[in-house]
Design a protein around this motif. Structure first.
Motif: not given
Length: 53
Positions: A32-46, A48-53
């Motif tokens: 199976s494909v492990d998306f944990t690194k991508s999920a962590v990166n996506s959460r960090a981006i989101l 950061k984005r929510s803090k800037n609003k």
């Protein structure tokens, strides 16, 4: 009017046996494909984005 293009190829003999063996081996090695690194990166981006609003 229907136009005949070509017949569907059929594996026979040793080529068919080799194909079946390779497909069975690939099924055993399937992972199976492990998306944990991508999920962590996506959460960090989101976050950061929510803090800037």
């Amino acid at each position: 009017m229907a136009v005949y293009v070509k017949a569907i190829p059929t594996l026979k003999g040793s080529a068919a046996e080799r194909f079946v063996k390779m497909s069975e081996d690939n099924l055993l090695r399937r992972r199976s494909v492990d998306f944990t690194k991508s999920a962590v990166n996506s959460r960090a981006i989101l976050a950061k984005r929510s803090k800037n609003k």
